[in-house]
Every structure is written in C-alpha cells, then in structure tokens.
Design a protein around this motif. Structure first.
Motif, PDB file in Angstrom:
ATOM      1  N   ASN A 169      45.034  40.248  48.387  1.00  0.00           N
ATOM      2  CA  ASN A 169      44.489  41.480  48.978  1.00  0.00           C
ATOM      3  C   ASN A 169      42.967  41.522  48.874  1.00  0.00           C
ATOM      4  N   GLY A 170      42.386  40.509  48.266  1.00  0.00           N
ATOM      5  CA  GLY A 170      40.927  40.422  48.212  1.00  0.00           C
ATOM      6  C   GLY A 170      40.326  40.843  46.884  1.00  0.00           C
ATOM      7  N   THR A 171      41.136  41.427  45.995  1.00  0.00           N
ATOM      8  CA  THR A 171      40.615  41.757  44.670  1.00  0.00           C
ATOM      9  C   THR A 171      40.655  40.508  43.794  1.00  0.00           C
ATOM     10  N   ILE A 172      39.973  40.593  42.667  1.00  0.00           N
ATOM     11  CA  ILE A 172      39.983  39.468  41.722  1.00  0.00           C
ATOM     12  C   ILE A 172      40.298  40.013  40.336  1.00  0.00           C
ATOM     13  N   GLU A 173      41.313  39.459  39.706  1.00  0.00           N
ATOM     14  CA  GLU A 173      41.615  39.881  38.334  1.00  0.00           C
ATOM     15  C   GLU A 173      40.504  39.349  37.431  1.00  0.00           C
ATOM     16  N   ARG A 174      39.912  40.255  36.690  1.00  0.00           N
ATOM     17  CA  ARG A 174      38.785  39.898  35.810  1.00  0.00           C
ATOM     18  C   ARG A 174      37.636  39.267  36.597  1.00  0.00           C
ATOM     19  N   SER A 180      36.935  38.868  46.700  1.00  0.00           N
ATOM     20  CA  SER A 180      37.250  37.442  46.830  1.00  0.00           C
ATOM     21  C   SER A 180      36.472  36.762  47.955  1.00  0.00           C
ATOM     22  N   ILE A 181      36.078  35.533  47.708  1.00  0.00           N
ATOM     23  CA  ILE A 181      35.463  34.744  48.789  1.00  0.00           C
ATOM     24  C   ILE A 181      36.531  34.021  49.607  1.00  0.00           C
ATOM     25  N   PHE A 182      37.779  34.096  49.138  1.00  0.00           N
ATOM     26  CA  PHE A 182      38.853  33.351  49.825  1.00  0.00           C
ATOM     27  C   PHE A 182      39.778  34.241  50.663  1.00  0.00           C
ATOM     28  N   PHE A 183      40.052  35.451  50.144  1.00  0.00           N
ATOM     29  CA  PHE A 183      41.110  36.273  50.749  1.00  0.00           C
ATOM     30  C   PHE A 183      40.626  37.664  51.121  1.00  0.00           C
ATOM     31  N   GLU A 184      41.294  38.211  52.129  1.00  0.00           N
ATOM     32  CA  GLU A 184      41.139  39.645  52.392  1.00  0.00           C
ATOM     33  C   GLU A 184      42.393  40.146  53.092  1.00  0.00           C
ATOM     34  N   ASN A 185      42.758  41.374  52.768  1.00  0.00           N
ATOM     35  CA  ASN A 185      43.897  42.023  53.431  1.00  0.00           C
ATOM     36  C   ASN A 185      45.157  41.171  53.497  1.00  0.00           C
TER      37      ASN A 185
END
Ligand code: GCU
Length: 866
Positions: A169-174, A180-185
């Motif tokens: 979803n574009g967030t990054i744990e910690r 994120s530079i890799f993912f979105e939505n």
C-alpha cells in the motif's frame, strides 16, 4: 523543528520540463545523489587518467559500468571521456574494462585494478564485479586518494543484501523517510526511476540483492498479477547487478493458492511452491530468493502443523534450487506471550532454543538470517549465540540501517561502530577463535550440509521517497558503512567514514575532520543517554520505539524485560537465572557468567545487581548512570555548536537540515537523560551525589507558573515530563505562562520544552516584557497517531532561543495558541507523518493539539549570540 517533508511525486509533463531545465539548481544538494555526487576534485594527481574507455561488452551491466565511469570521470575531472567500441584497438591509453569469468558460478565477486603507462585496467570475474571495480576507482578519485598500481578486491561473502520493509500500500514498516519507492496503492509504482537510482547506489557499495517488501508480507503478494509487476522492478535493478528478492508468507498456498493447508510436508503444498517458484523465474530469471518470517510476532508458521523451521525452509529451498535461488529463513522466532512472572522465561534464549537442534538439516540453499543480538536491534546487546550454535548451516547476519531503536534518523547515530564491534566479537566456539565475521563469511565453519558454506550480510534499510533517502543527511553513512563492511568486514571504520564524508560532503579538511569525529563518537553518545550498561534502549517498546518509555518493557509478554526492582536491576541470565549465558560456547559463557569478568557495557543484560554495585571505575552503578546520561546529553548538545563551524563551508541546504536535526537531537537527548535519571532515582531511592536529578538548573515547571488559561495534566509515563506533569490549553484565543526572571542580568538561552503532537500545529510566542523575542510553530511530524498522539517521551520537543539578554525582574511570557481544528480545512496545510499516505483515513481527533508545555529553562548562553 523538522520541516515538512517533500516527497517526490509523479509530476505533469509541464512540471517535468520546468524541473529539468533547473535540474542543476533544484537537485544541487538535496542529498539524492548520496555519495555519488561526483563533485569536481583537485585534478593534479589524475592527469594521467585516460579519456577513452574500452568497455568489456555491450551487455546491459557492462554498458552501465562504462557509462558510469564516463559520467564520474567527466564530472570529477572535467574531462571529455569517450566510450570506444568494444573492439577498439589495444593500442593507445585507455581505461579498459575486462571480464574474465571464472568457472564456478558460486565464486565470490572479485576485481583487480592495475594502472600503468598504457592506462588503467579493471578486470573482473563477473559483470557486477566490473561495476564494483568502476565504482571503486571513482571512489578513490572522489576522495582524492592515490590510484593503486595494483589492487585486488574480493567480496567477503556472497549474500550482501538489503531488506526493505515496504508494504504494497506504499507504507513502510519502521520507515522514517517517506513512503515506499517501490509500491503505491497495492501495486508496484508506475514510475520506477527512483528504484533504479537506488539500485545504482546499492551497486556502488557492492550490494547484490534487495528484498523489496516487508518481512510481514502482504498475503496476496504471490498472485500472477503481482509477480508480473515485480518483474518490472527486477528490470530496473538488473543493469546494476542487484537481484530482486521477496518476503513471502508461508500461508500463501492457502491465501493465494486456495488450498486447505500450508503444511510444508504436504506433497500438494510442495508442488504448489514448485509451480509458484517456476512462475516467478519465468518472469524474473535472475530472481534472488525468498525471505521468511514465520512463527513470529503473529505470523503463522510450521509450528501450526507440528513442523520445524527446517521443514518449512526446505520445501521452499527445493523449489528454488534448480534456479539458484536461496531462502533466507529468519532466526527471529520467539514467543511474544512469555510469562513475566516466570524468572526462567527469557526471550533471548529463543534463537538457540528454536533452531540449534535442526543444525545440519537445512538444505544447502537455506541461510538462517540472524539478527545481530538476541533481542531486537537495541543500542547495545551481546551478539546472538545462535551464530555459534549453527555449525553445519549457512548463516547471515541481519543488521538494521533503519534506526528503529536508535533515533529513527532524527538522531545521528553511526551504526557501523556498533556493527564492527559485533562482527569482531569472538564467540570462541570449540575453544578456538571464531569471530562473528568469520562465521558469517564461512571461514569458521566451512561446510553447511556437506557443501561449501554460503552466508553473508543483510541490512534492513527502509529508504523512502524523501529526496535524501533516509531523512537525516548523516544517515546514509549507515547504508554506505553497511555495504563496505559486507564487502570487507575488516575495513577500518576510520577509513569508511573518511571516504563517505569526502564523497558526500567534499574534501575540505575541516569538513572531513569535523564530520568524521562526530560520526565516530555518535553511537556511544546515543547509547550514553538512552540505555546504560547493556540494559537495552529504554524506549516505549509498545509504541513507536523512539522516545523514552521505560517501564513499557516490563510486566508484559514481549520479554524485553530488565527487571528493575527495589533491590536492583538487570536480567539474571546466569546459570541461577534463565541460563541464557550457557548458550554461548564455554569460554565466553564463563566470561559473561562471572561479575568479575563480565564487560560492564553488557552488565545488566546478564546480571541482576544492586543499584549501589561498585563498577570498576569506583562509581556505584546508579551514580555512573546519572553521570553518563548528563555527559552524553551534553555531548549531543555540543553537535549544534560544532556543526555551526561549517556554516558557509558546506552547502546551505544540507547545512540547515543538519542544524535543525542536531537541535532536535540536543533537546531530545535531554528528554531521554532526564527520564532515565529521574526513573533511576525514584526506583533506587539513591540521590544523585551532585544533586542534579529533579533539580535542573534554571528550570521552571509550567504547572508551577500561574498561567492564564493553561490547565495542568498528568503525563504518562511520568518520567517523560519534568515533574510528571504538563499544561494544556483548550482556549481558542490561546493561553499564557508568565513569570518574573529572578537570576542575575546577562545573556541567556531560553529553552521551552513542549510536546509536538502529530498533525496539530500549535503556535508559540516567547515574550520579554511584552516584546516578542521568538516565535515558532509546533509543526513536526513526530510519531503517527496510530502509535502515539500524547504528550510523552515521543513528542517532547525543545525550542531554544539563544543569546537573549535578560535583566533581573524582566517579565517572561510564553503565549501559545492551540490547534483546535476538528477536521481538515480546505487550504490549511496539514502534516503527513513518516510513511503516511495521502489516502490514509484521518479521524477528526488527529488534528487537535492543545499547545502542551512541560517547562521553561533559562541558562547562561553557550550558543552563538543571534
Ligand atoms: C521488530 C520490529 C518489527 C519487525 C520485527 C521483525 O520487532 O519492531 O516492526 O516486524 O522486528 O524484525 O520482524
């Protein structure tokens, strides 16, 4: 305060044209180039570097190597370098790139650089090693080092990976530097330019694998549609020799495959994995492999079927083996529902207890990925005994570049100092020298399941969309240092930080001297104000892991206990206690078991001792804690004035960013040190011999000032606010704290300790006899509301007005306007929290911030007068 972050977002064509035309300016020093700035250098010693490059071939990686060389030489030396045809005649001076592949596919990457009258020759055994040779040559030039006549470099180990804890979803744990530079939505981003730039950065420090998604993996990750998307990511990594890897959830045969079981010993499950892996390799022929978190922190695992980690790892390994893929099975398996009342229970034991008995039963493409310490990336822990317990199994060490427990890239902490200490630790397995670095590089125990051992290094990195990747302009030194240690764990720390500094900040001697000094002292400074004598970082472990929250570690199932009791403090891990120490090989166990020989920086990790226990320096434990915290916080405070020496010497943009962050760190170090000292004084009932704790000079508690409108509130936990209380304002017109200055006349620094809660933007004004001397907004993006939206150690923040002239009898006032917006108003800016997405839902409560204040502290000015 930290400015609002500026993420890179997709832009319109028009905006792109504008941006491109001002590229030089806009991206001048935003940190995006990291250590690949290729700034011009003093060219005298490089006059002989030829301006013709002969590539080894036209294949993508070889092409990337030649073009990188051209870019670097042209930019640093002001040269006009050409790339010749590969078949260019052997005559004439050139930089020649030569590929001499060896016979073994498992050979470690290796290159040589030779300089002679006919030019420079970089010869490598793999295309990626050719890239590494090129980057090394450019690094030597960038750092103004002499070029070698002959130099050979070989990687210490085959696994040199980063793990990124990105969610689809574009967030990054910690993650502490934007989305994120890799993912979105729920998808791989359309625009992968930044992912490609990241791969280039990774290649430049010898990293050859990148696991792009959270170890707490999305359950639908392995659908055919997602695999096709991941193939696009692999494509942008490929020219840089970075293999894409994925974290997977072991339940995938159920969640993706629709099966009724994920039992690793069920033949249908094995067949499902085989088909899935084949499908992945059809899309991504150079796929690196899987990382697995199972039976840990709520993730399901083989224990559900009474199966072992080896059963689970091996079913994946057999599917991956024909394609040369690997399984990195994480050793971070523990029970987070431990019984606090059981003094034999010990989370630290979990690694050895869960894995040692399976030693030698893992397939030879399984690598157990072991966190450096037995708990969880604390500011200091002993090394995990699992490294010595697995003698016939591949192992890799997991380090964390993301500063989860070490200041979250708002505090400067150079972690390679810690990693070096870890890698150097000699476990003395079989009564011989077996330092961790020799274990993970396969030298101490050369075989795994009868085959030459493979292993290496993994860094949890979590870069984000913020231009400079990790938020603090100093933080990329951690990633750089990781790459260097993974390539050669013996490289001296001083050399690593010297190179990083020169490449990132330039070669001016005063710059290099100051930054390297600060970085080299930073780990011990951080440790000094956060977690004494091996107790661990005393952070709020149930929340954001950022500020102090001391007892959050106690009386729950998570097992990060330190057992602070009336009689003393520390976990008894001796033979009389949990027995954990016995998991180490005998020599080391004997050293830790005895109070006489146990290193004092790990004392409380291993022993429960009274507060008045005498340390070797003659101080009692508790006095040493008070002293260390005050001096470390003061040292963190000194970063500000020391950094100010570089004003005008380094570029303004990064100078200001660092200054703001150093100011933040200076204030937060005091929050930490006060919390810990007050807590220790209360629990030990032993006062500070110097009478400082609870009586900080020049401090006036907000709750003790007659305020107009302000109301006192209790702060939880009490130690995170001075006096355990703060004041809050619920009035739209604002509230005022006023008092009469009673010290002698002079120049002072006025510090206001307040709480900057996520989202709301309170406004503060400091007045002297009615005249405004400073004003600011509480607009920081401290821990997101899902973790914490209270006045406490996560949000406590300091504003300091430096060099203010005060006379005895002056009236000092703090006037504050709270943010009472109950919902987002159009046109009024709001703050995005670290890793937060625009699309995330917001509740009205999120926007309110009642201008909380802890205290005002007036001390003789030590800072530059404004
Ligand atoms: C820590 C961290 C988690 C992470 C876990 C892991 O507990 O706080 O966010 O998932 O480590 O390494 O798996």
């Amino acid at each position: 305060m930290i400015p609002k972050r500026h993420y890179l977002r997709p832009v319109s064509l028009f905006a792109t044209i504008i941006a491109l035309s001002s590229l030089q300016l806009a991206h001048a020093e935003d940190g995006s180039a990291a250590w690949l700035r290729y700034a011009p250098v003093a060219t005298a010693q490089y006059r002989a570097v030829p301006t013709r490059i002969v590539p080894s071939s036209d294949a993508p990686m070889e092409r990337a190597a030649a073009e990188e060389l051209q870019r670097g030489l042209n930019s640093m030396l002001g040269a006009h370098t050409e790339i010749a045809a590969q078949s260019a005649s052997a005559r004439g001076a050139a930089v020649r790139l030569v590929l001499t592949p060896g016979t073994s596919p498992e050979a470690l990457d290796s290159y040589t650089i030779d300089t002679s009258a006919s030019g420079i020759r970089i010869a490598a055994n793999t295309p990626q090693a050719e890239l590494y040779g090129v980057f090394h040559l450019l690094e030597l030039i960038g750092a103004e080092q002499p070029l070698p006549k002959h130099e050979q470099q070989t990687a210490a180990a085959g696994i040199r990976w980063t793990d990124e804890w990105d969610n689809m979803n574009g967030t990054i744990e910690r993650g502490y530097a934007g989305p994120s530079i890799f993912f979105e939505n729920g998808h791989v981003r359309q625009d992968l330019a930044r992912a490609g730039q990241y791969a280039r950065l990774l290649a430049s420090i010898g990293i050859n694998g990148c696991n792009v998604n959270n170890v707490n993996a999305d359950l639908d990750l392995l659908t055919p549609a997602h695999i096709r998307e991941f193939a696009r990511l692999a494509e942008v990594f490929r020219p840089w020799g970075v293999r894409l890897a994925m974290s997977i959830d072991l339940t995938s045969p159920q969640t993706v495959g629709g099966m009724s079981t994920f039992d690793p010993l069920d033949p249908a499950v094995a067949a499902w994995w085989k088909d899935k892996v084949d499908e992945i390799y059809r899309a991504i022929p150079d796929f690196g492999g899987f990382t697995v978190k199972a039976d840990s922190e709520g993730r399901k695992g083989p224990s559900q079927y009474g199966r072992s980690p080896a059963d689970a790892a091996n079913v994946l390994a057999r599917a991956l083996a024909p394609h040369h893929g690997v399984v990195l099975y994480r050793g971070f398996v523990y029970n987070n529902h431990l019984d606090w009342n059981d003094h034999k229970a010990d989370r630290a034991r979990a690694g050895v207890d869960n894995f040692a008995r399976y030693d030698g039963t893992f397939e030879d493409n399984v690598i157990i990925q072991i966190k450096e310490g037995p708990i969880d990336f604390q500011a200091r822990e002993p090394v995990s005994p699992l490294f010595a317990a697995l003698r016939r199994t591949n192992v890799a060490i997991e380090l964390q570049t993301a500063q989860e427990y070490t200041g979250q890239q708002r505090h400067m902490v150079w972690l390679p100092s810690m990693w070096h200490w870890v890698l150097d630790t000699d476990l003395h397995a079989d009564d011989r020298s077996t330092p961790v670095e020799q274990i993970v590089t396969g030298h101490s125990f050369p075989l795994a399941n009868g085959k030459p051992r493979r292993g290496g290094f993994v860094s949890v990195t979590n870069v984000g969309m913020e231009a400079n990747w990790l938020h603090h302009p100093m933080a990329m030194a951690n990633l750089y240092g990781f790459g260097k240690l993974a390539w050669n764990p013996d490289q001296p720390l001083a050399q690593i930080i010297d190179r990083w500094t020169r490449l990132t900040w330039g070669n001016r001697p005063e710059v290099v001297k100051l930054i390297t000094t600060l970085q080299l002292e930073s780990w011990q400074v951080y440790e000094g104000y956060t977690g004494p004598n091996g107790i661990g970082t005393l952070t709020n472990i149930l929340g954001y892991h950022f500020g102090p929250g001391i007892e959050s570690a106690e009386r729950n199932g998570w097992g990060q206990w330190f057992r602070g009791e009336k009689d003393g403090i520390g976990m008894d891990r001796t033979a009389n206690g949990t027995g954990y120490i016995q998991q180490y090989p005998s020599q080391l166990a004997a050293k830790y078991e005895s109070l006489a020989t146990c290193p004092e920086d790990l004392l409380l990790f291993f022993h429960h001792v009274p507060y008045d226990y005498k340390l070797r320096n003659g101080k009692t434990l508790v006095q040493s804690i008070y002293d260390t915290h005050y001096s470390a916080a003061a040292q963190a405070g000194s970063y500000v004035t020391r950094w100010q020496q570089l004003h005008g010497v380094v570029d303004d943009e990064r100078y200001e960013q660092v200054l703001r962050l150093f100011r933040f760190q200076a204030g937060h170090a005091i929050v930490w040190s006060d919390a810990i000292n007050n807590w220790f004084q209360r629990i030990s009932q032993i006062p500070d011999a110097q009478g400082r704790v609870g009586h900080e000079a020049g401090r006036v508690e907000a709750e003790a000032i007659i305020g107009s409108g302000y109301e006192p509130v209790d702060v939880t936990p009490w130690e995170t606010a001075s006096g355990g209380k703060a004041v809050v304002c619920h009035k739209a017109e604002g509230c005022t704290l006023a008092y009469t200055f009673s010290q002698s006349s002079g120049t002072y620094d006025i510090a206001v300790q307040y709480f900057d809660i996520w989202r709301g933007v309170s406004r503060y004004e400091l007045r002297r006899n009615g005249e405004v001397v400073a004003s600011w907004q509480a607009d920081d993006t401290l821990p997101p509301a899902q973790f914490d939206a209270n006045p406490d150690g996560q949000t406590s923040t300091r504003f300091t007005a430096n060099g203010i002239t005060l006379h005895q009898g002056d009236k000092l006032e703090l006037h504050a306007i709270p943010d009472l917006r109950s919902e987002l108003q159009p046109g009024v800016p709001h703050k995005a929290a670290p890793g937060e997405l625009e699309s995330q839902s917001r509740t009205p409560r999120d926007y309110r911030e009642y201008a909380p204040v802890d205290y005002i502290e007036v001390t003789p000015s030590v800072h530059n007068v404004k």
